[in-house]
Motif scaffolding. Structure first.
Motif, PDB file in Angstrom:
ATOM      1  N   ALA A 128      30.345  41.680  39.125  1.00  0.00           N
ATOM      2  CA  ALA A 128      29.836  43.046  39.231  1.00  0.00           C
ATOM      3  C   ALA A 128      30.224  43.666  40.575  1.00  0.00           C
ATOM      4  CB  ALA A 128      28.326  43.056  39.064  1.00  0.00           C
ATOM      5  N   ALA A 129      30.188  42.849  41.631  1.00  0.00           N
ATOM      6  CA  ALA A 129      30.561  43.341  42.958  1.00  0.00           C
ATOM      7  C   ALA A 129      32.023  43.766  42.986  1.00  0.00           C
ATOM      8  CB  ALA A 129      30.291  42.273  44.013  1.00  0.00           C
ATOM      9  N   LYS A 130      32.880  42.970  42.371  1.00  0.00           N
ATOM     10  CA  LYS A 130      34.311  43.288  42.367  1.00  0.00           C
ATOM     11  C   LYS A 130      34.603  44.555  41.548  1.00  0.00           C
ATOM     12  CE  LYS A 130      36.145  38.645  43.181  1.00  0.00           C
ATOM     13  NZ  LYS A 130      36.989  37.554  42.647  1.00  0.00           N
ATOM     14  N   LYS A 131      33.896  44.736  40.457  1.00  0.00           N
ATOM     15  CA  LYS A 131      34.088  45.952  39.653  1.00  0.00           C
ATOM     16  C   LYS A 131      33.689  47.197  40.439  1.00  0.00           C
ATOM     17  CE  LYS A 131      33.606  43.945  35.024  1.00  0.00           C
ATOM     18  NZ  LYS A 131      32.789  43.904  33.769  1.00  0.00           N
ATOM     19  N   TYR A 132      32.634  47.078  41.225  1.00  0.00           N
ATOM     20  CA  TYR A 132      32.188  48.220  42.035  1.00  0.00           C
ATOM     21  C   TYR A 132      33.230  48.544  43.104  1.00  0.00           C
ATOM     22  CZ  TYR A 132      29.162  51.201  44.884  1.00  0.00           C
ATOM     23  OH  TYR A 132      28.636  52.253  45.584  1.00  0.00           O
ATOM     24  N   ILE A 133      33.847  47.511  43.659  1.00  0.00           N
ATOM     25  CA  ILE A 133      34.904  47.724  44.651  1.00  0.00           C
ATOM     26  C   ILE A 133      36.062  48.489  44.024  1.00  0.00           C
ATOM     27  CG2 ILE A 133      36.676  46.546  46.040  1.00  0.00           C
ATOM     28  CD1 ILE A 133      34.537  44.332  46.503  1.00  0.00           C
ATOM     29  N   GLU A 134      36.423  48.122  42.808  1.00  0.00           N
ATOM     30  CA  GLU A 134      37.497  48.839  42.113  1.00  0.00           C
ATOM     31  C   GLU A 134      37.114  50.290  41.843  1.00  0.00           C
ATOM     32  OE1 GLU A 134      38.069  46.516  38.626  1.00  0.00           O
ATOM     33  OE2 GLU A 134      39.087  44.875  39.672  1.00  0.00           O
ATOM     34  N   LYS A 135      35.832  50.521  41.626  1.00  0.00           N
ATOM     35  CA  LYS A 135      35.357  51.874  41.339  1.00  0.00           C
ATOM     36  C   LYS A 135      35.402  52.773  42.574  1.00  0.00           C
ATOM     37  CE  LYS A 135      31.276  54.427  39.761  1.00  0.00           C
ATOM     38  NZ  LYS A 135      29.857  54.313  39.294  1.00  0.00           N
ATOM     39  N   ILE A 136      34.931  52.262  43.745  1.00  0.00           N
ATOM     40  CA  ILE A 136      34.850  53.125  44.935  1.00  0.00           C
ATOM     41  C   ILE A 136      36.120  53.084  45.770  1.00  0.00           C
ATOM     42  CG2 ILE A 136      32.346  52.860  45.046  1.00  0.00           C
ATOM     43  CD1 ILE A 136      32.773  51.012  47.474  1.00  0.00           C
ATOM     44  N   GLY A 137      36.953  52.034  45.567  1.00  0.00           N
ATOM     45  CA  GLY A 137      38.182  51.921  46.330  1.00  0.00           C
ATOM     46  C   GLY A 137      37.961  51.468  47.762  1.00  0.00           C
ATOM     47  N   ALA A 138      39.028  51.507  48.534  1.00  0.00           N
ATOM     48  CA  ALA A 138      38.990  51.067  49.932  1.00  0.00           C
ATOM     49  C   ALA A 138      39.479  52.206  50.832  1.00  0.00           C
ATOM     50  CB  ALA A 138      39.848  49.823  50.108  1.00  0.00           C
ATOM     51  N   PRO A 139      39.103  52.149  52.105  1.00  0.00           N
ATOM     52  CA  PRO A 139      38.307  51.118  52.772  1.00  0.00           C
ATOM     53  C   PRO A 139      36.847  51.166  52.338  1.00  0.00           C
ATOM     54  CG  PRO A 139      38.714  52.916  54.291  1.00  0.00           C
ATOM     55  CD  PRO A 139      39.501  53.221  53.070  1.00  0.00           C
ATOM     56  N   CYS A 140      36.183  50.025  52.473  1.00  0.00           N
ATOM     57  CA  CYS A 140      34.753  49.930  52.202  1.00  0.00           C
ATOM     58  C   CYS A 140      34.171  48.826  53.083  1.00  0.00           C
ATOM     59  CB  CYS A 140      34.476  49.652  50.727  1.00  0.00           C
ATOM     60  SG  CYS A 140      35.130  48.074  50.132  1.00  0.00           S
ATOM     61  N   VAL A 141      32.863  48.670  53.032  1.00  0.00           N
ATOM     62  CA  VAL A 141      32.183  47.687  53.892  1.00  0.00           C
ATOM     63  C   VAL A 141      31.426  46.699  53.014  1.00  0.00           C
ATOM     64  CG1 VAL A 141      30.537  47.355  55.765  1.00  0.00           C
ATOM     65  CG2 VAL A 141      31.934  49.430  55.692  1.00  0.00           C
ATOM     66  N   VAL A 142      31.601  45.419  53.297  1.00  0.00           N
ATOM     67  CA  VAL A 142      30.889  44.362  52.571  1.00  0.00           C
ATOM     68  C   VAL A 142      29.942  43.676  53.543  1.00  0.00           C
ATOM     69  CG1 VAL A 142      31.096  42.253  51.204  1.00  0.00           C
ATOM     70  CG2 VAL A 142      32.863  44.020  51.038  1.00  0.00           C
ATOM     71  N   LYS A 143      28.650  43.626  53.186  1.00  0.00           N
ATOM     72  CA  LYS A 143      27.637  43.065  54.070  1.00  0.00           C
ATOM     73  C   LYS A 143      26.891  41.929  53.393  1.00  0.00           C
ATOM     74  CE  LYS A 143      26.547  47.412  56.502  1.00  0.00           C
ATOM     75  NZ  LYS A 143      25.454  48.365  56.845  1.00  0.00           N
ATOM     76  N   ALA A 144      26.697  40.838  54.145  1.00  0.00           N
ATOM     77  CA  ALA A 144      25.800  39.789  53.683  1.00  0.00           C
ATOM     78  C   ALA A 144      24.370  40.310  53.776  1.00  0.00           C
ATOM     79  CB  ALA A 144      25.964  38.537  54.534  1.00  0.00           C
ATOM     80  N   ASP A 145      23.561  40.037  52.762  1.00  0.00           N
ATOM     81  CA  ASP A 145      22.194  40.561  52.743  1.00  0.00           C
ATOM     82  C   ASP A 145      21.348  40.028  53.893  1.00  0.00           C
ATOM     83  OD1 ASP A 145      19.751  41.745  51.712  1.00  0.00           O
ATOM     84  OD2 ASP A 145      19.223  39.721  51.065  1.00  0.00           O
ATOM     85  N   GLY A 146      21.491  38.749  54.203  1.00  0.00           N
ATOM     86  CA  GLY A 146      20.618  38.117  55.188  1.00  0.00           C
ATOM     87  C   GLY A 146      21.189  38.113  56.588  1.00  0.00           C
ATOM     88  N   LEU A 147      20.520  37.386  57.492  1.00  0.00           N
ATOM     89  CA  LEU A 147      20.911  37.313  58.895  1.00  0.00           C
ATOM     90  C   LEU A 147      22.152  36.442  59.067  1.00  0.00           C
ATOM     91  CD1 LEU A 147      17.373  36.812  60.458  1.00  0.00           C
ATOM     92  CD2 LEU A 147      18.698  38.941  60.341  1.00  0.00           C
TER      93      LEU A 147
END
Length: 591
Positions: A128-147
């Motif tokens: 699901a994460a990869k499909k969203y990346i294809e939808k919004i395109g790049a550049p984009c930001v990927v963040k780990a949820d936790g510390l």
């Protein structure tokens, strides 16, 4: 008072350093501390995440106040545990600290309370994460949820990079459990700034603005780190922008947390992206930033214990911070390879020589003592911090200290503060226009230009008569703002309509200087300058040279509201005047 500081980094060294200056503090313990902290506090071998051990120590040693540095201890519930035992501890509860410990919670919170932030979605499944990346395109930001120690944010320039980042976090466990859920958000352009404040659950007491450098390499390139340097103030955060951040970010966040049943007490740090007049919150941290803490605490002149006590008692509204107007700059010296793999145990030389420099403090972050020598024990090793009258001079002083320190494989950026310098150089033209009705007024108005030159304010001087060249005077005023002027000083004698004409055609502040040019000894000019119609304000000074100089001083004070370098120059002028009086008194006594 006995104080316990929890942590072992540069932030904790700065906290110990500032707390040790309080007359209320009898002794300081730090768990676990480092080689630098050991010189001013009793370091105890208890890790920052050993809550049971820390609680037992605080009770056994009758600790009066505990100050928490690192985020992991806050997320693990150290504040809740201490408060259950009736101990005073500064920091947010576990529930409040979720603003930092969970990117998903933070983003959802920002959205719920209409606090501006980048568009986003969170994912627990790779596909699901990869499909969203294809939808919004790049550049984009990927963040780990936790510390993830400041390293769990990846800025991806291509879709393939973004998908690889998702794989690293969710499949390869690059950040452990912190990356089991990811947040993917739009890429924002602009300039980052930090806004850090003390919070007591209701009141927000902001520190000066600051800015750090996350990227490991010069030019803001390379992977994110915990911070390679910082400076305060940040020119991008002027008085108007600071007010907006308070009203649009900080106060709504504190009120929102109270509504959520998670009242926030502690340090609230908003990391923001500013693009012209747009503000977007990138993240919240629930503790002092590191390395922002170092320059901020060097500038703080108010007793830190007083602030923390008022925060714990819900009375921050009773505190007014006193801040050194001089800028401060921190340069982080790191181990080669950081933020990746690096070797520790390298002996460090030059620490004493660097610390001997005036207004320089070398804060230790990753150091230890081995065989009576200070050695490296972490990725970020030192935070070399300096203050000076201007940002440029503070940068020079910090690097002068850095150049005295050595160890094999040390690394640091040579461009800390570069964004501040760009801002400060943007307006290279005159800021104050000095206008007079006749060239005969020049000896008087020269007093204004001389003072402006003395404090480093660029100015221009013009002759323009309200009576002989009214159109020229009006045009000068109309175009003043777009030419970069911030204040106009107008000097004229007799009927003295010049200041009023200028004020009628600009929204800039206009300061009038009456000049003695008639048999009425300047009283005619004074009355003409003072008596303006409603809606046409003119700030009127005294007659003649004293009035011209005061007009320049007043203009400087107007400009100094968001210029720390100018504040320092004004304070120097005050000290010089006091010294002149003392010298005259001494001469009288000696005579």
């Amino acid at each position: 008072m006995k104080v316990l500081v929890i942590g072992s980094g540069g932030r904790e060294h700065a906290l110990v350093w500032k707390l040790s200056q309080s007359e209320k503090v009898r002794s300081i313990c730090c768990a676990p501390g480092n080689a630098g902290i050991k010189k001013m506090a009793n370091c105890v071998k208890i890790s920052a995440d050993d809550i049971d051990g820390l609680l037992e120590f605080a009770k056994r040693e009758n600790v009066d106040l505990t100050v928490v540095g690192p985020e992991n201890a806050l997320a693990a519930g150290i504040v809740d545990r201490f408060e259950e035992q009736g101990l005073r501890i500064f920091g947010p509860s576990t529930a409040a600290a979720e603003l930092e410990s969970s990117k998903v919670f933070c983003k959802d919170f920002l959205k719920k309370y209409n606090i501006p932030t980048a568009a986003y979605k969170s994912f627990e499944k790779i596909g699901a994460a990869k499909k969203y990346i294809e939808k919004i395109g790049a550049p984009c930001v990927v963040k780990a949820d936790g510390l993830a120690a400041g390293k769990g944010v990846l800025i991806c320039q291509t879709e393939d990079e973004a998908k690889e980042a998702v794989e690293q976090m969710m499949k390869e466990n690059a950040f452990g459990d912190a990356g089991s859920t990811v947040v993917i958000e739009e890429f924002l352009t602009g300039e980052e700034a930090s806004f850090i404040a003390f919070v007591d659950g209701e009141n927000v007491l902001p520190l000066p603005s600051s800015q750090d450098h996350k990227s490991v390499f010069e030019g803001d390139r390379g992977p994110n780190t915990g911070g390679m340097g910082a400076y305060s103030p940040a020119p991008i955060m002027d008085e108007g922008m600071s007010m907006r951040v308070m009203n649009e970010v900080m106060l709504p966040a504190v009120r929102g947390m109270a509504e959520e049943g998670r009242p926030f007490k502690g340090m609230l740090y908003a990391g923001m992206m500013i693009d012209d007049d747009k503000i977007n919150v990138l993240e919240f941290n629930c503790r002092f930033g590191d390395p922002e803490c170092q320059p901020l605490l060097m500038r703080l002149q108010t007793d830190l214990v007083d602030i923390l006590d008022k925060a714990l008692d819900g009375k921050l509204n009773e505190i007014e911070l006193k801040i050194d107007p001089r800028p401060a700059v921190c340069v982080v010296m790191a181990s080669e390879g950081y933020p990746g793999n690096y070797i520790t145990g390298k002996p460090i030389s030059g620490l004493v020589n660097a610390s001997k420099l005036k207004d320089v403090v070398v804060f230790h972050a990753g150091t230890a003592i081995e065989n009576r020598r200070t050695v490296t024990s972490g990725g970020r090793v030192l935070g070399v911090t300096a203050m000076e009258n201007t940002t440029n001079k503070a940068i020079e002083r910090a690097y002068k200290a850095v150049d005295k320190i050595r160890w094999k494989g040390s690394y640091y950026r040579r461009d800390i503060g570069h964004r501040a310098l760009v801002h400060l150089k943007k307006n290279t033209g005159p800021l104050v226009g000095v206008v007079m009705g006749s060239d005969s007024d020049l000896p008087i108005m020269q007093e204004a230009t001389d003072y402006l030159d003395y404090v480093g304010i660029k100015n221009e001087i013009r002759i323009s008569s309200a009576h002989r060249t009214p159109d020229q005077a009006a045009e000068y005023a109309r175009t003043a703002a777009q030419r970069g002027l911030k204040v106009i000083i107008a000097g004229a004698g007799m009927a003295a309509h010049l200041a009023g004409v200028l004020a009628a055609h600009t929204t800039l502040p206009v300061i009038g200087v009456p000049i003695d040019a008639s048999s009425l000894n300047g009283l005619d000019a004074l009355l003409s300058t003072v008596q303006m119609p409603p809606g046409i304000p003119v700030g009127t000074m005294g007659i003649g040279k004293a009035g011209a100089k005061n007009a320049a001083v007043f203009a400087a004070r107007i400009l100094a509201t968001d210029n720390p370098d100018l504040i320092a120059a004004l304070e120097k002028h005050s000290r010089d005047m006091a010294a002149q009086v003392e010298a005259k008194n001494k001469a009288l006594l000696d005579g």
